[in-house]
Every structure is written in structure tokens, then in C-alpha cells.
Design a protein around this motif. Structure first.
Motif, PDB file in Angstrom:
ATOM      1  N   ALA A  20     161.638 151.907  54.879  1.00 10.80           N
ATOM      2  CA  ALA A  20     162.877 151.245  54.458  1.00 10.80           C
ATOM      3  C   ALA A  20     163.602 152.074  53.400  1.00 10.80           C
ATOM      4  CB  ALA A  20     162.572 149.849  53.917  1.00 10.80           C
ATOM      5  N   ARG A  21     162.844 152.617  52.441  1.00 11.48           N
ATOM      6  CA  ARG A  21     163.432 153.471  51.403  1.00 11.48           C
ATOM      7  C   ARG A  21     164.119 154.678  52.029  1.00 11.48           C
ATOM      8  NH1 ARG A  21     159.347 156.967  48.525  1.00 11.48           N
ATOM      9  NH2 ARG A  21     159.433 157.802  50.630  1.00 11.48           N
ATOM     10  N   ASP A  22     163.448 155.312  52.973  1.00 14.75           N
ATOM     11  CA  ASP A  22     164.006 156.502  53.609  1.00 14.75           C
ATOM     12  C   ASP A  22     165.255 156.170  54.416  1.00 14.75           C
ATOM     13  OD1 ASP A  22     161.906 157.847  52.442  1.00 14.75           O
ATOM     14  OD2 ASP A  22     160.759 158.077  54.303  1.00 14.75           O
ATOM     15  N   ALA A  23     165.241 155.044  55.119  1.00 14.03           N
ATOM     16  CA  ALA A  23     166.410 154.628  55.900  1.00 14.03           C
ATOM     17  C   ALA A  23     167.592 154.327  54.980  1.00 14.03           C
ATOM     18  CB  ALA A  23     166.074 153.405  56.753  1.00 14.03           C
ATOM     19  N   LEU A  24     167.323 153.650  53.864  1.00  9.78           N
ATOM     20  CA  LEU A  24     168.380 153.341  52.901  1.00  9.78           C
ATOM     21  C   LEU A  24     168.927 154.614  52.268  1.00  9.78           C
ATOM     22  CD1 LEU A  24     170.088 151.295  51.374  1.00  9.78           C
ATOM     23  CD2 LEU A  24     168.187 151.047  49.757  1.00  9.78           C
ATOM     24  N   ALA A  25     168.057 155.540  51.905  1.00  7.64           N
ATOM     25  CA  ALA A  25     168.508 156.805  51.317  1.00  7.64           C
ATOM     26  C   ALA A  25     169.391 157.575  52.294  1.00  7.64           C
ATOM     27  CB  ALA A  25     167.307 157.646  50.902  1.00  7.64           C
ATOM     28  N   GLN A  34     174.413 158.660  46.050  1.00  6.39           N
ATOM     29  CA  GLN A  34     173.039 159.055  45.768  1.00  6.39           C
ATOM     30  C   GLN A  34     172.558 158.288  44.548  1.00  6.39           C
ATOM     31  OE1 GLN A  34     172.346 163.228  45.225  1.00  6.39           O
ATOM     32  NE2 GLN A  34     170.237 162.909  44.607  1.00  6.39           N
ATOM     33  N   LEU A  35     171.495 157.522  44.721  1.00  6.78           N
ATOM     34  CA  LEU A  35     170.878 156.851  43.590  1.00  6.78           C
ATOM     35  C   LEU A  35     169.957 157.851  42.897  1.00  6.78           C
ATOM     36  CD1 LEU A  35     170.037 153.374  45.138  1.00  6.78           C
ATOM     37  CD2 LEU A  35     171.920 153.972  43.640  1.00  6.78           C
ATOM     38  N   PRO A  36     169.846 157.774  41.580  1.00  4.53           N
ATOM     39  CA  PRO A  36     169.038 158.757  40.864  1.00  4.53           C
ATOM     40  C   PRO A  36     167.549 158.654  41.162  1.00  4.53           C
ATOM     41  CG  PRO A  36     169.862 157.099  39.364  1.00  4.53           C
ATOM     42  CD  PRO A  36     170.502 156.846  40.678  1.00  4.53           C
ATOM     43  N   ALA A  37     167.088 157.485  41.524  1.00  2.67           N
ATOM     44  CA  ALA A  37     165.656 157.323  41.795  1.00  2.67           C
ATOM     45  C   ALA A  37     165.446 156.162  42.751  1.00  2.67           C
ATOM     46  CB  ALA A  37     164.893 157.056  40.508  1.00  2.67           C
ATOM     47  N   MET A  38     164.661 156.408  43.765  1.00  2.00           N
ATOM     48  CA  MET A  38     164.236 155.345  44.679  1.00  2.00           C
ATOM     49  C   MET A  38     162.738 155.528  44.830  1.00  2.00           C
ATOM     50  SD  MET A  38     167.272 155.363  47.533  1.00  2.00           S
ATOM     51  CE  MET A  38     166.582 154.030  48.465  1.00  2.00           C
ATOM     52  N   ASP A  39     162.007 154.461  44.589  1.00  4.65           N
ATOM     53  CA  ASP A  39     160.561 154.559  44.562  1.00  4.65           C
ATOM     54  C   ASP A  39     159.965 153.348  45.266  1.00  4.65           C
ATOM     55  OD1 ASP A  39     158.063 155.534  43.923  1.00  4.65           O
ATOM     56  OD2 ASP A  39     158.189 155.068  41.802  1.00  4.65           O
ATOM     57  N   ILE A  40     158.683 153.407  45.498  1.00  3.69           N
ATOM     58  CA  ILE A  40     157.949 152.288  46.085  1.00  3.69           C
ATOM     59  C   ILE A  40     157.086 151.685  44.988  1.00  3.69           C
ATOM     60  CG2 ILE A  40     156.249 151.605  47.832  1.00  3.69           C
ATOM     61  CD1 ILE A  40     158.959 152.696  48.924  1.00  3.69           C
ATOM     62  N   ARG A  41     157.131 150.382  44.861  1.00  8.58           N
ATOM     63  CA  ARG A  41     156.303 149.670  43.889  1.00  8.58           C
ATOM     64  C   ARG A  41     155.416 148.692  44.644  1.00  8.58           C
ATOM     65  NH1 ARG A  41     159.066 150.128  38.728  1.00  8.58           N
ATOM     66  NH2 ARG A  41     159.804 152.261  38.853  1.00  8.58           N
ATOM     67  N   TYR A  50     154.123 142.058  49.949  1.00 10.40           N
ATOM     68  CA  TYR A  50     155.028 143.173  50.199  1.00 10.40           C
ATOM     69  C   TYR A  50     154.812 144.303  49.211  1.00 10.40           C
ATOM     70  CZ  TYR A  50     157.623 139.755  52.914  1.00 10.40           C
ATOM     71  OH  TYR A  50     157.966 138.818  53.831  1.00 10.40           O
ATOM     72  N   ALA A  51     155.218 145.477  49.622  1.00  4.44           N
ATOM     73  CA  ALA A  51     155.466 146.582  48.701  1.00  4.44           C
ATOM     74  C   ALA A  51     156.984 146.589  48.536  1.00  4.44           C
ATOM     75  CB  ALA A  51     154.979 147.892  49.294  1.00  4.44           C
ATOM     76  N   PHE A  52     157.463 146.971  47.385  1.00  6.42           N
ATOM     77  CA  PHE A  52     158.885 146.866  47.093  1.00  6.42           C
ATOM     78  C   PHE A  52     159.551 148.228  47.009  1.00  6.42           C
ATOM     79  CE2 PHE A  52     156.825 143.162  45.255  1.00  6.42           C
ATOM     80  CZ  PHE A  52     157.561 142.141  45.823  1.00  6.42           C
ATOM     81  N   VAL A  53     160.798 148.290  47.476  1.00  4.89           N
ATOM     82  CA  VAL A  53     161.617 149.474  47.305  1.00  4.89           C
ATOM     83  C   VAL A  53     162.349 149.290  45.985  1.00  4.89           C
ATOM     84  CG1 VAL A  53     163.507 150.865  48.220  1.00  4.89           C
ATOM     85  CG2 VAL A  53     161.917 149.755  49.797  1.00  4.89           C
ATOM     86  N   HIS A  54     162.029 150.125  45.016  1.00  2.00           N
ATOM     87  CA  HIS A  54     162.638 150.063  43.697  1.00  2.00           C
ATOM     88  C   HIS A  54     163.819 151.030  43.700  1.00  2.00           C
ATOM     89  CE1 HIS A  54     162.925 149.580  39.395  1.00  2.00           C
ATOM     90  NE2 HIS A  54     162.921 150.893  39.259  1.00  2.00           N
ATOM     91  N   LEU A  55     165.000 150.516  43.449  1.00  2.00           N
ATOM     92  CA  LEU A  55     166.199 151.336  43.525  1.00  2.00           C
ATOM     93  C   LEU A  55     166.523 152.055  42.219  1.00  2.00           C
ATOM     94  CD1 LEU A  55     168.441 148.965  45.643  1.00  2.00           C
ATOM     95  CD2 LEU A  55     166.925 150.794  46.414  1.00  2.00           C
ATOM     96  N   GLY A  56     165.776 151.800  41.184  1.00  2.00           N
ATOM     97  CA  GLY A  56     165.995 152.501  39.931  1.00  2.00           C
ATOM     98  C   GLY A  56     167.282 152.074  39.253  1.00  2.00           C
ATOM     99  N   GLN A  57     167.731 152.885  38.355  1.00  2.00           N
ATOM    100  CA  GLN A  57     168.957 152.607  37.615  1.00  2.00           C
ATOM    101  C   GLN A  57     170.053 153.504  38.140  1.00  2.00           C
ATOM    102  OE1 GLN A  57     167.692 153.415  33.637  1.00  2.00           O
ATOM    103  NE2 GLN A  57     166.774 151.402  33.401  1.00  2.00           N
ATOM    104  N   CYS A  58     171.280 152.987  38.083  1.00  2.00           N
ATOM    105  CA  CYS A  58     172.404 153.827  38.490  1.00  2.00           C
ATOM    106  C   CYS A  58     173.562 153.564  37.531  1.00  2.00           C
ATOM    107  CB  CYS A  58     172.797 153.583  39.937  1.00  2.00           C
ATOM    108  SG  CYS A  58     173.443 151.954  40.297  1.00  2.00           S
ATOM    109  N   SER A  59     174.474 154.500  37.491  1.00  2.00           N
ATOM    110  CA  SER A  59     175.644 154.383  36.623  1.00  2.00           C
ATOM    111  C   SER A  59     176.618 153.357  37.196  1.00  2.00           C
ATOM    112  CB  SER A  59     176.339 155.738  36.504  1.00  2.00           C
ATOM    113  OG  SER A  59     176.868 156.111  37.766  1.00  2.00           O
ATOM    114  N   ALA A  60     177.535 152.917  36.381  1.00  2.00           N
ATOM    115  CA  ALA A  60     178.553 151.971  36.835  1.00  2.00           C
ATOM    116  C   ALA A  60     179.380 152.537  37.993  1.00  2.00           C
ATOM    117  CB  ALA A  60     179.446 151.549  35.671  1.00  2.00           C
ATOM    118  N   PRO A  61     179.806 153.811  37.944  1.00  2.00           N
ATOM    119  CA  PRO A  61     180.571 154.339  39.081  1.00  2.00           C
ATOM    120  C   PRO A  61     179.777 154.309  40.403  1.00  2.00           C
ATOM    121  CG  PRO A  61     180.903 155.747  37.179  1.00  2.00           C
ATOM    122  CD  PRO A  61     179.816 154.772  36.817  1.00  2.00           C
ATOM    123  N   VAL A  62     178.489 154.615  40.333  1.00  2.00           N
ATOM    124  CA  VAL A  62     177.668 154.571  41.548  1.00  2.00           C
ATOM    125  C   VAL A  62     177.535 153.127  42.030  1.00  2.00           C
ATOM    126  CG1 VAL A  62     175.363 154.992  42.496  1.00  2.00           C
ATOM    127  CG2 VAL A  62     176.447 156.708  41.043  1.00  2.00           C
TER     128      VAL A  62
END
Length: 76
Positions: A20-25, A34-41, A50-62
Motif C-alpha cells: 500500500a505504501r509503495d502504491a501510494l508513493a 513527494q512526502l518526506p517520509a513514508m514508513d511502515i509501523r 494491521y500494520a500501518f502506513v505512516h505518512l510522516g510529516q509534510c509542509s503546508a504547501p505539500v
């Protein structure tokens, strides 16, 4: 040599989250985002569903760009 043992439920959940993370990326990249970090938690608690797709933090413009892409797609 590949492991011939069947995957555990936890391994299958992590694989599902990774796919799911790879498809979203890929989709975000196609939209020019581009999100700065996408990880699995993983909660690792017994019975975790479930395992979760963590989207990390992103700037307001993103975040605004992501909202625009979602809005355009939802209006189709």
C-alpha cells in the motif's frame, strides 16, 4: 534459496502495508507530490489487526497540493 514456510499473519500484514505504501508513493509521484517520509509501523501487540502506513510529516504547501489532487480525483 527461498523460504518455503508459509508467511505468518503478521508478515502478511506488513507485506500488505508495504504494498500500500509503495502504491501510494507511486500515485503521489505521478501527481508531482513527494512526502518526506513514508514508513511502515506495526503495533506488535498480540492480536494486532494491521500494520500501518505512516505518512510522516509534510509542509503546508505539500499538504495543500495533496488536498488539491484528492479533490480533483474525487470530483471525477
Amino acid at each position: 534459496m527461498p523460504d518455503s514456510r508459509p508467511a505468518t499473519p503478521a508478515q502478511l500484514k506488513v507485506k500488505e502495508a508495504m504494498d500500500a505504501r509503495d502504491a501510494l508513493a507511486t500515485a503521489l509521484t505521478r501527481a508531482g507530490i513527494q512526502l518526506p517520509a513514508m514508513d511502515i509501523r506495526t503495533p506488535w501487540a498480540e492480536g494486532a489487526r494491521y500494520a500501518f502506513v505512516h505518512l510522516g510529516q509534510c509542509s503546508a504547501p505539500v499538504a495543500h497540493a495533496l488536498a488539491e489532487v484528492i479533490t480533483r480525483g474525487a470530483s471525477r
